[in-house]
Design a protein around this motif. Sequence first.
Motif, PDB file in Angstrom:
ATOM      1  N   THR A 224      55.181 118.334 -44.282  1.00 21.23           N
ATOM      2  CA  THR A 224      53.724 118.519 -44.222  1.00 21.23           C
ATOM      3  C   THR A 224      53.036 118.162 -45.540  1.00 21.23           C
ATOM      4  O   THR A 224      51.807 118.075 -45.594  1.00 21.23           O
ATOM      5  CB  THR A 224      53.376 119.985 -43.887  1.00 21.23           C
ATOM      6  N   GLY A 225      53.829 117.968 -46.595  1.00 17.92           N
ATOM      7  CA  GLY A 225      53.257 117.648 -47.887  1.00 17.92           C
ATOM      8  C   GLY A 225      52.863 118.856 -48.718  1.00 17.92           C
ATOM      9  O   GLY A 225      52.338 118.712 -49.825  1.00 17.92           O
ATOM     10  N   GLU A 226      53.120 120.080 -48.193  1.00 13.50           N
ATOM     11  CA  GLU A 226      52.744 121.286 -48.933  1.00 13.50           C
ATOM     12  C   GLU A 226      53.613 121.496 -50.165  1.00 13.50           C
ATOM     13  O   GLU A 226      53.136 121.987 -51.189  1.00 13.50           O
ATOM     14  CB  GLU A 226      52.836 122.507 -48.008  1.00 13.50           C
ATOM     15  N   ARG A 231      60.287 113.065 -52.952  1.00  9.30           N
ATOM     16  CA  ARG A 231      60.422 111.635 -53.265  1.00  9.30           C
ATOM     17  C   ARG A 231      61.106 110.908 -52.103  1.00  9.30           C
ATOM     18  O   ARG A 231      61.737 111.539 -51.235  1.00  9.30           O
ATOM     19  CB  ARG A 231      61.208 111.426 -54.556  1.00  9.30           C
ATOM     20  N   PRO A 232      61.008 109.567 -52.055  1.00 11.96           N
ATOM     21  CA  PRO A 232      61.676 108.808 -51.002  1.00 11.96           C
ATOM     22  C   PRO A 232      63.106 108.463 -51.385  1.00 11.96           C
ATOM     23  O   PRO A 232      63.448 108.397 -52.563  1.00 11.96           O
ATOM     24  CB  PRO A 232      60.825 107.537 -50.913  1.00 11.96           C
ATOM     25  N   PHE A 233      63.951 108.267 -50.374  1.00  9.53           N
ATOM     26  CA  PHE A 233      65.261 107.666 -50.559  1.00  9.53           C
ATOM     27  C   PHE A 233      65.120 106.206 -50.115  1.00  9.53           C
ATOM     28  O   PHE A 233      64.776 105.931 -48.965  1.00  9.53           O
ATOM     29  CB  PHE A 233      66.320 108.367 -49.714  1.00  9.53           C
ATOM     30  N   ILE A 234      65.420 105.286 -51.019  1.00  7.57           N
ATOM     31  CA  ILE A 234      65.163 103.864 -50.788  1.00  7.57           C
ATOM     32  C   ILE A 234      66.457 103.061 -50.892  1.00  7.57           C
ATOM     33  O   ILE A 234      67.314 103.376 -51.725  1.00  7.57           O
ATOM     34  CB  ILE A 234      64.149 103.329 -51.820  1.00  7.57           C
ATOM     35  N   VAL A 235      66.593 102.038 -50.058  1.00  9.32           N
ATOM     36  CA  VAL A 235      67.661 101.063 -50.243  1.00  9.32           C
ATOM     37  C   VAL A 235      67.035  99.710 -50.546  1.00  9.32           C
ATOM     38  O   VAL A 235      65.977  99.367 -50.044  1.00  9.32           O
ATOM     39  CB  VAL A 235      68.588 100.953 -49.008  1.00  9.32           C
ATOM     40  N   MET A 236      67.693  98.973 -51.431  1.00  6.17           N
ATOM     41  CA  MET A 236      67.244  97.621 -51.794  1.00  6.17           C
ATOM     42  C   MET A 236      68.353  96.638 -51.481  1.00  6.17           C
ATOM     43  O   MET A 236      69.534  96.954 -51.624  1.00  6.17           O
ATOM     44  CB  MET A 236      66.884  97.557 -53.278  1.00  6.17           C
ATOM     45  N   MET A 237      67.973  95.442 -51.046  1.00  7.44           N
ATOM     46  CA  MET A 237      68.950  94.399 -50.755  1.00  7.44           C
ATOM     47  C   MET A 237      68.283  93.039 -50.894  1.00  7.44           C
ATOM     48  O   MET A 237      67.051  92.937 -50.927  1.00  7.44           O
ATOM     49  CB  MET A 237      69.518  94.573 -49.351  1.00  7.44           C
ATOM     50  N   LYS A 238      69.068  92.009 -50.967  1.00  3.33           N
ATOM     51  CA  LYS A 238      68.530  90.660 -50.988  1.00  3.33           C
ATOM     52  C   LYS A 238      68.012  90.289 -49.602  1.00  3.33           C
ATOM     53  O   LYS A 238      68.498  90.796 -48.592  1.00  3.33           O
ATOM     54  CB  LYS A 238      69.597  89.659 -51.442  1.00  3.33           C
TER      55      LYS A 238
END
Length: 270
Positions: A224-226, A231-238
């Motif tokens: 809910t944002g309270e 933070r986000p969990f991010i994956v990066m790739m080519k």
Amino acid sequence: MKKVIGLVAAMGLMTSSLSYANTAITVSGSTSVTNVMEVLGETYSNATNNNVEVQGTGSSAGIRAAKDGTSMIGMSSRAIKDSEKTADTKEVVIARDGIAVTTNNKNTVTNLSKEQISQIYRGELKNWNQVGGENKAIVVVTRDAASGTRGAFEDIMGLTRKINDIEVSAITATAQVGNGNGMVKTIVANNPYAIGYISLGSVDDSLRALSVDGVAANDENIATGEYGIARPFIVMMKNDVAPQATDFINYILSDNGQKVVAEQGYIRVQ
């Protein structure tokens, strides 16, 4: 002659497919993302027989590995900086997580404001009696400089400052440094006067997650944002990453993959 060429081409396609099938999907980066990624990798491997190798090396290292191709997929538990992005890479948010501010179970303090937490980490508040606790010195525990959790924590809590136009950490130099969620947990769980921060999904009965500004650190309040430390969990790739890596990311974003995310204590994005 055409038939021979066609047969050779078909054999080439079969060899290429077998090569992909026998190549492990390599993933490296954030130790916070590693926990859920290992479970996702195992469930994916069981369903497809494609092997997934996961290494917790830190967010910055994972981003570099994805960019230089030493890993197919890089993991980050912080936003990827503009300076780290390139035209031939892409990023995907696979889950959301709260950062839990934790204390020893014997500590009588159960709630702090964001301002109090920032002051503790800046070294401005040094004794637990300044925030309603015992007359004991606060033992500040932080993550290593390459940690995505630390980067996200500093950004959210305003724990950076500029020196000669260069942004640096404002966390007190006397803080103990834990290399990974596990080490921070161990330090806090064994010191009644320690305070640390870890991925919410890593919290267990060995220590306590504090409420922040009166809001409990739990999935519902993050969704809910309270709860303000998230933070986000991010994956990066080519962009041209191997097909099996793309298939693995598609699995993570599928309903089955997102169920695993939720079961591991993180917030779904799909």
